[in-house]
Design a protein around this motif. Structure first.
Motif, mmCIF file in Angstrom:
data_model
loop_
_atom_site.group_PDB
_atom_site.id
_atom_site.type_symbol
_atom_site.label_atom_id
_atom_site.label_comp_id
_atom_site.label_asym_id
_atom_site.label_seq_id
_atom_site.Cartn_x
_atom_site.Cartn_y
_atom_site.Cartn_z
ATOM 1 N N TYR A 1 90.338 49.148 -14.927
ATOM 2 C CA TYR A 1 90.401 50.484 -15.537
ATOM 3 C C TYR A 1 91.474 50.520 -16.619
ATOM 4 O O TYR A 1 91.292 51.135 -17.668
ATOM 5 C CB TYR A 1 90.670 51.567 -14.496
ATOM 6 C CG TYR A 1 89.460 52.011 -13.721
ATOM 7 C CD1 TYR A 1 88.297 52.442 -14.369
ATOM 8 C CD2 TYR A 1 89.472 52.030 -12.336
ATOM 9 C CE1 TYR A 1 87.190 52.865 -13.654
ATOM 10 C CE2 TYR A 1 88.365 52.454 -11.615
ATOM 11 C CZ TYR A 1 87.228 52.870 -12.277
ATOM 12 O OH TYR A 1 86.130 53.292 -11.570
ATOM 13 N N HIS B 1 84.578 48.809 -17.709
ATOM 14 C CA HIS B 1 84.449 50.056 -16.953
ATOM 15 C C HIS B 1 83.532 49.866 -15.741
ATOM 16 O O HIS B 1 83.864 50.301 -14.621
ATOM 17 C CB HIS B 1 83.921 51.172 -17.849
ATOM 18 C CG HIS B 1 83.699 52.460 -17.116
ATOM 19 N ND1 HIS B 1 84.721 53.351 -16.880
ATOM 20 C CD2 HIS B 1 82.598 52.982 -16.529
ATOM 21 C CE1 HIS B 1 84.249 54.377 -16.190
ATOM 22 N NE2 HIS B 1 82.965 54.171 -15.966
ATOM 23 N N GLN C 1 86.112 49.388 -7.360
ATOM 24 C CA GLN C 1 86.627 50.572 -6.661
ATOM 25 C C GLN C 1 85.713 50.936 -5.495
ATOM 26 O O GLN C 1 86.187 51.254 -4.401
ATOM 27 C CB GLN C 1 86.746 51.738 -7.636
ATOM 28 C CG GLN C 1 87.366 52.975 -7.025
ATOM 29 C CD GLN C 1 87.491 54.110 -8.031
ATOM 30 O OE1 GLN C 1 86.986 54.030 -9.141
ATOM 31 N NE2 GLN C 1 88.159 55.170 -7.633
ATOM 32 N N ALA D 1 85.214 47.738 -13.055
ATOM 33 C CA ALA D 1 86.231 48.533 -12.362
ATOM 34 C C ALA D 1 85.585 49.472 -11.349
ATOM 35 O O ALA D 1 86.050 49.603 -10.212
ATOM 36 C CB ALA D 1 87.063 49.318 -13.366
ATOM 37 N N THR D 2 84.503 50.115 -11.748
ATOM 38 C CA THR D 2 83.809 51.059 -10.864
ATOM 39 C C THR D 2 83.274 50.345 -9.628
ATOM 40 O O THR D 2 83.426 50.835 -8.502
ATOM 41 C CB THR D 2 82.662 51.754 -11.628
ATOM 42 O OG1 THR D 2 83.210 52.433 -12.761
ATOM 43 C CG2 THR D 2 81.938 52.748 -10.742
ATOM 44 N N THR E 1 90.802 51.294 -20.443
ATOM 45 C CA THR E 1 91.546 52.364 -21.115
ATOM 46 C C THR E 1 92.174 51.852 -22.405
ATOM 47 O O THR E 1 92.076 52.494 -23.457
ATOM 48 C CB THR E 1 92.633 52.931 -20.183
ATOM 49 O OG1 THR E 1 92.011 53.489 -19.031
ATOM 50 C CG2 THR E 1 93.475 53.990 -20.869
ATOM 51 N N ASP F 1 88.069 56.546 -17.630
ATOM 52 C CA ASP F 1 88.735 55.462 -16.906
ATOM 53 C C ASP F 1 90.026 55.955 -16.262
ATOM 54 O O ASP F 1 90.285 55.689 -15.100
ATOM 55 C CB ASP F 1 89.042 54.304 -17.859
ATOM 56 C CG ASP F 1 87.778 53.746 -18.458
ATOM 57 O OD1 ASP F 1 86.946 53.242 -17.689
ATOM 58 O OD2 ASP F 1 87.613 53.839 -19.687
ATOM 59 N N GLU G 1 90.260 57.780 -12.763
ATOM 60 C CA GLU G 1 90.132 57.029 -11.517
ATOM 61 C C GLU G 1 91.471 56.492 -11.027
ATOM 62 O O GLU G 1 91.660 56.259 -9.838
ATOM 63 C CB GLU G 1 89.141 55.875 -11.695
ATOM 64 C CG GLU G 1 87.738 56.313 -12.052
ATOM 65 C CD GLU G 1 87.121 57.277 -11.054
ATOM 66 O OE1 GLU G 1 87.355 57.123 -9.843
ATOM 67 O OE2 GLU G 1 86.397 58.195 -11.496
ATOM 68 N N LEU G 2 92.415 56.303 -11.939
ATOM 69 C CA LEU G 2 93.692 55.700 -11.570
ATOM 70 C C LEU G 2 94.530 56.561 -10.619
ATOM 71 O O LEU G 2 95.074 56.031 -9.648
ATOM 72 C CB LEU G 2 94.466 55.317 -12.827
ATOM 73 C CG LEU G 2 93.780 54.207 -13.652
ATOM 74 C CD1 LEU G 2 94.458 54.057 -14.996
ATOM 75 C CD2 LEU G 2 93.760 52.906 -12.889
ATOM 76 N N GLU H 1 92.003 48.846 -10.456
ATOM 77 C CA GLU H 1 93.067 49.412 -11.289
ATOM 78 C C GLU H 1 93.271 48.559 -12.540
ATOM 79 O O GLU H 1 93.371 49.080 -13.653
ATOM 80 C CB GLU H 1 94.357 49.501 -10.478
ATOM 81 C CG GLU H 1 95.546 50.040 -11.242
ATOM 82 C CD GLU H 1 96.811 50.079 -10.410
ATOM 83 O OE1 GLU H 1 97.727 50.802 -10.810
ATOM 84 O OE2 GLU H 1 96.894 49.393 -9.363
#
Length: 144
Positions: free
Chosen positions: A28, A9, A16, A12-13, A32, A47, A50-51, A25
């Protein structure tokens, strides 16, 4: 396992925030999947939410809508996650000039405001409501 989820997570953050959207992506989605395996009866909205944003920024509205539908189908979805997802879908419907879909989502947003007190009907949404429905004078009054 929870540590691995946190790493996915967080990675991914960060990706992003650095506009590495394809990589974000991917992470995330991995987060997930792991969340669903660890807590199958709980929402993975942290998660998933955000997609649709990532797909929207990439102008892939179909993918954004698919991710939003997946998010809305999550178990134990919190009202604020539902509200932010409906807002994103509403923006997409506006940009696609889909009046029926926009109005359908707008009504769903209104119901969510009434049932859960979520503040998702902001000025932006209200102005767009009047524009897409051809009520230009009302939209101008609100925007003034």
């Amino acid at each position: 396992m929870a540590g691995k989820y946190y790493v996915l997570h967080t990675r991914a953050t960060i990706l992003q925030q650095k506009d590495s959207l394809d990589k974000a992506e991917k992470f995330y989605l991995q987060a997930t999947d792991l969340h669903h395996r660890l807590l199958p009866k709980e929402s993975a909205a942290e998660d998933l939410r955000e997609l649709p944003k990532i797909a929207y920024v990439q102008n892939d509205f179909d993918k954004a809508k698919r991710y939003a539908a997946q998010l809305l189908a999550e178990p134990n979805l919190k009202p604020h996650h539902k509200g932010s997802t409906l807002f994103r879908l509403n923006v997409i419907a506006f940009e696609e000039d889909d009046v029926a879909e926009f109005n359908h989502i707008y009504e769903e947003m209104k119901r969510l405001v009434q049932t859960d007190g979520i503040r998702i009907l902001n000025l932006y949404t209200e102005v767009n409501y009047h524009i897409i429905n051809g009520e230009y004078k009302q939209a101008l009054r609100l925007a003034d």
